[in-house]
Design a protein around this motif. Sequence first.
Motif, PDB file in Angstrom:
ATOM      1  N   ALA A  38       0.987  -1.205   0.034  1.00  0.00           N
ATOM      2  CA  ALA A  38      -0.104   0.105   0.121  1.00  0.00           C
ATOM      3  C   ALA A  38       0.725   1.241  -0.022  1.00  0.00           C
ATOM      4  CB  ALA A  38      -0.967   0.045   1.274  1.00  0.00           C
ATOM      5  N   ASN A  40       1.822   4.947   1.205  1.00  0.00           N
ATOM      6  CA  ASN A  40       1.610   5.815   2.302  1.00  0.00           C
ATOM      7  C   ASN A  40       2.292   7.289   1.989  1.00  0.00           C
ATOM      8  OD1 ASN A  40       0.399   4.203   4.502  1.00  0.00           O
ATOM      9  ND2 ASN A  40       1.736   2.620   3.711  1.00  0.00           N
ATOM     10  N   ALA A 121      -3.853  -3.525   2.852  1.00  0.00           N
ATOM     11  CA  ALA A 121      -4.329  -2.141   3.514  1.00  0.00           C
ATOM     12  C   ALA A 121      -4.410  -2.007   4.870  1.00  0.00           C
ATOM     13  CB  ALA A 121      -5.539  -1.797   2.625  1.00  0.00           C
ATOM     14  N   VAL A 125      -1.923   1.105   9.062  1.00  0.00           N
ATOM     15  CA  VAL A 125      -3.016   1.960   9.621  1.00  0.00           C
ATOM     16  C   VAL A 125      -3.425   1.368  10.955  1.00  0.00           C
ATOM     17  CG1 VAL A 125      -3.819   3.073   7.385  1.00  0.00           C
ATOM     18  CG2 VAL A 125      -4.719   0.820   8.141  1.00  0.00           C
ATOM     19  N   SER A 152      -8.374   9.753   4.686  1.00  0.00           N
ATOM     20  CA  SER A 152      -7.036   9.113   4.315  1.00  0.00           C
ATOM     21  C   SER A 152      -7.162   7.539   4.606  1.00  0.00           C
ATOM     22  CB  SER A 152      -6.092   9.898   5.072  1.00  0.00           C
ATOM     23  OG  SER A 152      -6.000   9.616   6.351  1.00  0.00           O
ATOM     24  N   GLY A 153      -6.197   6.911   4.477  1.00  0.00           N
ATOM     25  CA  GLY A 153      -5.835   5.686   4.898  1.00  0.00           C
ATOM     26  C   GLY A 153      -6.303   5.470   6.376  1.00  0.00           C
ATOM     27  N   THR A 156      -9.693   6.630   7.552  1.00  0.00           N
ATOM     28  CA  THR A 156     -11.155   5.894   7.582  1.00  0.00           C
ATOM     29  C   THR A 156     -10.778   4.716   8.377  1.00  0.00           C
ATOM     30  OG1 THR A 156      -9.697   4.765   5.671  1.00  0.00           O
ATOM     31  CG2 THR A 156     -11.342   6.429   4.954  1.00  0.00           C
ATOM     32  N   PRO A 293     -11.273  -2.903   5.351  1.00  0.00           N
ATOM     33  CA  PRO A 293     -10.124  -1.834   4.733  1.00  0.00           C
ATOM     34  C   PRO A 293     -10.973  -1.335   3.661  1.00  0.00           C
ATOM     35  CG  PRO A 293     -10.109  -4.292   4.086  1.00  0.00           C
ATOM     36  CD  PRO A 293     -10.955  -4.346   5.393  1.00  0.00           C
ATOM     37  N   VAL A 295     -10.498   0.499   0.380  1.00  0.00           N
ATOM     38  CA  VAL A 295      -9.591   0.753  -0.721  1.00  0.00           C
ATOM     39  C   VAL A 295      -9.911   1.532  -1.946  1.00  0.00           C
ATOM     40  CG1 VAL A 295      -8.458  -0.791  -2.340  1.00  0.00           C
ATOM     41  CG2 VAL A 295      -8.588  -1.609  -0.180  1.00  0.00           C
ATOM     42  N   ASP A 296      -9.336   2.779  -2.359  1.00  0.00           N
ATOM     43  CA  ASP A 296      -9.628   3.584  -3.353  1.00  0.00           C
ATOM     44  C   ASP A 296      -9.466   3.060  -4.507  1.00  0.00           C
ATOM     45  OD1 ASP A 296     -10.285   6.633  -3.739  1.00  0.00           O
ATOM     46  OD2 ASP A 296      -8.636   5.912  -5.321  1.00  0.00           O
ATOM     47  N   GLY A 318      -9.350   6.587   1.461  1.00  0.00           N
ATOM     48  CA  GLY A 318      -8.814   5.200   1.799  1.00  0.00           C
ATOM     49  C   GLY A 318      -7.540   5.034   1.274  1.00  0.00           C
ATOM     50  N   LYS A 319      -7.078   3.756   0.931  1.00  0.00           N
ATOM     51  CA  LYS A 319      -5.829   3.047   0.694  1.00  0.00           C
ATOM     52  C   LYS A 319      -5.576   3.241  -0.771  1.00  0.00           C
ATOM     53  CE  LYS A 319      -3.223   1.745   3.457  1.00  0.00           C
ATOM     54  NZ  LYS A 319      -2.188   2.503   4.251  1.00  0.00           N
TER      55      LYS A 319
END
Length: 324
Positions: A38, A40, A121, A125, A152-153, A156, A293, A295-296, A318-319
């Motif tokens: 992922a 960051n 993900a 986090v 953001s990851g 969320t 999780p 996930v974008d 999200g991630k």
Amino acid sequence: MHAILITEPGGPEALTWSEVPDPVPGEGEVLVEVAATAVNRADVSQRQGSYPPPPGAPEYPGLECSGTVAALGRGTEASGWSVGDRVCALLSGGGYAEKVAVPVGQLLPVPEGVSLEEAAALPEVACTVWSNLVMTGRLTEGETVLVHGGGSGIGTFAIQFARALGAHVAVTAGSDAKLERCRELGAQTTVNYRTEDFAERMREIGGADVVLDIMGGSYLDANLRSLKVGGRLVVIGLMGGRKAEADLGRMLVKRLSVHATTLRSRPREEKATIVSGVLEQVWPLVQQGAIRPVVDRVLPMRNAAEAHRVMESSEHTGKILLTR
């Protein structure tokens, strides 16, 4: 194997998919064949040259991954892990690669109900939110937490985790669409930081017991104004700068405390303690579906440059995942 190299500090174009030597697990490490990683904010800072990996960490970006155990290093034979196990892991670096050596104390099983890809993900986090909201911020049921960067990851995940603890969750974000997604995840107070004064909004609802902050200097005064008596400010990012003036009088009268923490550079022993707490206290919430999780988008790992462009534009919620 192949990994994403940073050819020189700079923009996303500095990321190249290159052939590099295979990692060899050392004492107390296992080799993981990476399925996904992922993106960051720390990866972006590393690419720009402002956040080098800690001593001994791989030079490639990537603070978390998911995959399967490929080999056991010395001293891990009795760890309970076996070749072929599906895992996800907290890393000091090296996730943008086909393989990575991981300290055994930083491995987590893939939670039931979560795919191997989605599991990438979770580790960074989960460990960040758990260590800062619970271990440092001491957030408990019935308290109010303000989470900056709710889309953001980290944001969320923090919304879902804090709600599962029984806290009232307030968030800031920069668009109505992101705020709507935050409400869907459980946020009860939402503030558009582009058009509203979040400190005033927090005052209207009685203030926050804990603030989880990614901005640093530019938000310091407003964060302190947002806290109620006995409140705790936990700073985990410096997107708004390193320095600011604080009103110590306000802090004295309201008995406020300010904490600043980082996860990446902590010793293995401390990371293992955090991972153990996540496994015991957070993983059951994931397996029950109380936390999922977010996930974008998912991109091929060789397209890491595009993923960094999306991260820097803040278009995502999200991630952002990178897969083999």
